[in-house]
Design a protein around this motif. Sequence first.
Motif, PDB file in Angstrom:
ATOM      1  N   LEU A  23     -30.035   1.591 -10.096  1.00  0.00           N
ATOM      2  CA  LEU A  23     -30.677   1.093 -11.304  1.00  0.00           C
ATOM      3  C   LEU A  23     -31.948   0.323 -10.960  1.00  0.00           C
ATOM      4  CD1 LEU A  23     -30.325   0.893 -14.397  1.00  0.00           C
ATOM      5  CD2 LEU A  23     -29.114  -1.262 -14.026  1.00  0.00           C
ATOM      6  N   ARG A 152     -24.516   7.119 -15.653  1.00  0.00           N
ATOM      7  CA  ARG A 152     -23.834   6.395 -16.726  1.00  0.00           C
ATOM      8  C   ARG A 152     -24.813   5.918 -17.807  1.00  0.00           C
ATOM      9  NH1 ARG A 152     -20.609   0.926 -15.310  1.00  0.00           N
ATOM     10  NH2 ARG A 152     -19.237   2.412 -14.254  1.00  0.00           N
ATOM     11  N   TYR A 153     -26.046   5.590 -17.403  1.00  0.00           N
ATOM     12  CA  TYR A 153     -26.998   4.993 -18.336  1.00  0.00           C
ATOM     13  C   TYR A 153     -28.078   5.978 -18.806  1.00  0.00           C
ATOM     14  CZ  TYR A 153     -24.832   0.767 -16.487  1.00  0.00           C
ATOM     15  OH  TYR A 153     -23.923  -0.187 -16.110  1.00  0.00           O
ATOM     16  N   SER A 154     -27.794   7.263 -18.736  1.00  0.00           N
ATOM     17  CA  SER A 154     -28.783   8.261 -19.153  1.00  0.00           C
ATOM     18  C   SER A 154     -29.235   8.051 -20.593  1.00  0.00           C
ATOM     19  CB  SER A 154     -28.206   9.672 -18.996  1.00  0.00           C
ATOM     20  OG  SER A 154     -28.017   9.989 -17.641  1.00  0.00           O
ATOM     21  N   GLU A 155     -28.263   7.923 -21.492  1.00  0.00           N
ATOM     22  CA  GLU A 155     -28.604   7.754 -22.917  1.00  0.00           C
ATOM     23  C   GLU A 155     -29.367   6.460 -23.152  1.00  0.00           C
ATOM     24  OE1 GLU A 155     -25.194  10.505 -22.633  1.00  0.00           O
ATOM     25  OE2 GLU A 155     -25.516   8.482 -21.881  1.00  0.00           O
ATOM     26  N   VAL A 156     -28.996   5.413 -22.425  1.00  0.00           N
ATOM     27  CA  VAL A 156     -29.663   4.119 -22.600  1.00  0.00           C
ATOM     28  C   VAL A 156     -31.120   4.210 -22.171  1.00  0.00           C
ATOM     29  CG1 VAL A 156     -29.684   1.704 -21.906  1.00  0.00           C
ATOM     30  CG2 VAL A 156     -27.497   2.861 -22.301  1.00  0.00           C
ATOM     31  N   ARG A 157     -31.381   4.829 -21.006  1.00  0.00           N
ATOM     32  CA  ARG A 157     -32.756   4.935 -20.513  1.00  0.00           C
ATOM     33  C   ARG A 157     -33.641   5.703 -21.487  1.00  0.00           C
ATOM     34  NH1 ARG A 157     -30.111   6.004 -15.608  1.00  0.00           N
ATOM     35  NH2 ARG A 157     -30.470   8.242 -15.831  1.00  0.00           N
ATOM     36  N   SER A 302     -29.390   1.342 -28.194  1.00  0.00           N
ATOM     37  CA  SER A 302     -29.353   1.323 -26.724  1.00  0.00           C
ATOM     38  C   SER A 302     -28.439   0.214 -26.229  1.00  0.00           C
ATOM     39  CB  SER A 302     -30.766   1.120 -26.171  1.00  0.00           C
ATOM     40  OG  SER A 302     -31.632   2.155 -26.576  1.00  0.00           O
ATOM     41  N   MET A 306     -24.506   0.392 -24.158  1.00  0.00           N
ATOM     42  CA  MET A 306     -24.164  -0.270 -22.895  1.00  0.00           C
ATOM     43  C   MET A 306     -22.707  -0.734 -22.903  1.00  0.00           C
ATOM     44  SD  MET A 306     -26.865  -0.477 -20.821  1.00  0.00           S
ATOM     45  CE  MET A 306     -26.647  -1.960 -19.827  1.00  0.00           C
ATOM     46  N   LYS A 308     -18.698  -0.308 -23.553  1.00  0.00           N
ATOM     47  CA  LYS A 308     -17.782   0.809 -23.330  1.00  0.00           C
ATOM     48  C   LYS A 308     -17.251   1.465 -24.615  1.00  0.00           C
ATOM     49  CE  LYS A 308     -14.076   2.146 -20.210  1.00  0.00           C
ATOM     50  NZ  LYS A 308     -13.119   1.696 -19.162  1.00  0.00           N
ATOM     51  N   ARG A 431     -20.213   9.842 -18.341  1.00  0.00           N
ATOM     52  CA  ARG A 431     -20.441   8.519 -18.920  1.00  0.00           C
ATOM     53  C   ARG A 431     -19.742   7.425 -18.095  1.00  0.00           C
ATOM     54  NH1 ARG A 431     -22.421   4.430 -22.435  1.00  0.00           N
ATOM     55  NH2 ARG A 431     -20.689   3.278 -23.310  1.00  0.00           N
ATOM     56  N   VAL A 437     -24.574   3.123  -9.420  1.00  0.00           N
ATOM     57  CA  VAL A 437     -24.615   1.877 -10.190  1.00  0.00           C
ATOM     58  C   VAL A 437     -24.807   0.682  -9.267  1.00  0.00           C
ATOM     59  CG1 VAL A 437     -23.296   0.348 -11.712  1.00  0.00           C
ATOM     60  CG2 VAL A 437     -23.236   2.813 -12.074  1.00  0.00           C
TER      61      VAL A 437
END
Length: 474
Positions: A23, A152-157, A302, A306, A308, A431, A437
Amino acid sequence: MAFYKRKITVSDKAVTNAANLTLRQSLIPNLLVTILFFLWGFAYGLLDVLNSHFQQALDITASKSSGLQAAYFGAYFLCPLTISGWILRKYGFRVTFMTGLAVLAVGCLLFWPSGVKKSFGGFCGSMFVVGAGLSTLETAADPFLAICGPPRYSEVRLNLAQSVQGVGTFVAPLLASRVFFAHTLDTDAGLKNVQWVYLGVACFVGLLIILFFLAPFPEITDADMTQQESDITEGAIDPGPLRKQYNLFLGVFSQFCYVGAQVAVAGFFINFCLESGRTAAESSDLLAVAQGLYAANRFIASGLMMLKPFKPRYMLATYLFLCFVFSVAAMNTSGTASIALLILVFCFESCCFATIFTLALRGLGRHTKSGGAMLVAAISGGTVFPPMMGAVVTNRNAHIALAIPMMGYILAWAFPLYVNFFNRDMVDLHRDTDLNVGTKMVGEKDVEVEEQRHSSEKRIEAGEANEVEQGKKE
């Protein structure tokens, strides 16, 4: 080494450190790419305002003015599946970014002669070139953000980058109502201001080309994605031929319908407000408010993802369904209430694009770049839905015309249904993974990467050979 001798391309069969970025390590390249999203937002937000004002300035109908959207998004249908997709696979992310920026600069410069001649055809041609540049950029940017860093954070980015795009979309109509088409400016002066704005954008884009050439930039290859997919699934599982990636194809269909609906709503929002009793300046301000809430809700979505319990597949299904609900409500009300309900549609559109994109890329492995190009090409839905809505606006009214985007939201809901009921195990596996991480530095992985290089190349070659063999049998 002299800067002009630098090697800026990497073979797609080579394993690099880029797939192992943590990250913290992926922060700078992702921030660099995120700058580009402001350009998209600004160009898109200005397009919505130009659509309405060109109806008056050039004395054209609402359906004809939708030619701007058709030109802009038509480029998305052509470029990702042909030249920009090929450049990405052949030369990598950096060269694709630089190519897209160069084409974008040319498109912005073309606005000058179009404004001088007051040619609607010229504006459409200029917008097509701008769309070609932006679609080339997006062919690289969206997949890059989806895969650069912990899976895990693809959607967030991608949602955070899209939030920055939303800021640009918010600024553009606000600037248009206060500067380009203010009460103190006549139509000719307003069009001249647009020319200067696009000239400024062209100069800024030229600086970005230099920045992307000089900046250190990770190149993520097909071999990297093969290795990453193997690490996530704890085995060397080949995804199979591209033609069997059903999750991707349903995502492409959903993206096509959703983007078409989103573009149609934004493109005729001002017409809707005028019909509801607002002035042109007030309508432009309301569009800025809607786009501002749209951007703000992307940041909120977003943050929720993050946590769960807020799985991306849940968020997508809920938000897309609420887009349908509030579009129906806006159709069947009038005045201020109908405008408020339509603004709520903007709010719940917020995370849909980025979440469809990342969920559709899950599990593609070596097909990730090809899948990303298809998903970007699906943005061409913005070519189909606005002309249909424009025709209804011209012949009936904007309230009835909302039935067109409403239909798009319904069709797009097929994908969240699929990932929630038939493919949830695969998307949840990506996910929940802890891959990348941690804070381990890339240098500590060099030995491991070197050992993986040969095996990854063999997996790619074996997969390609299997596809050829299966093709012969069929």
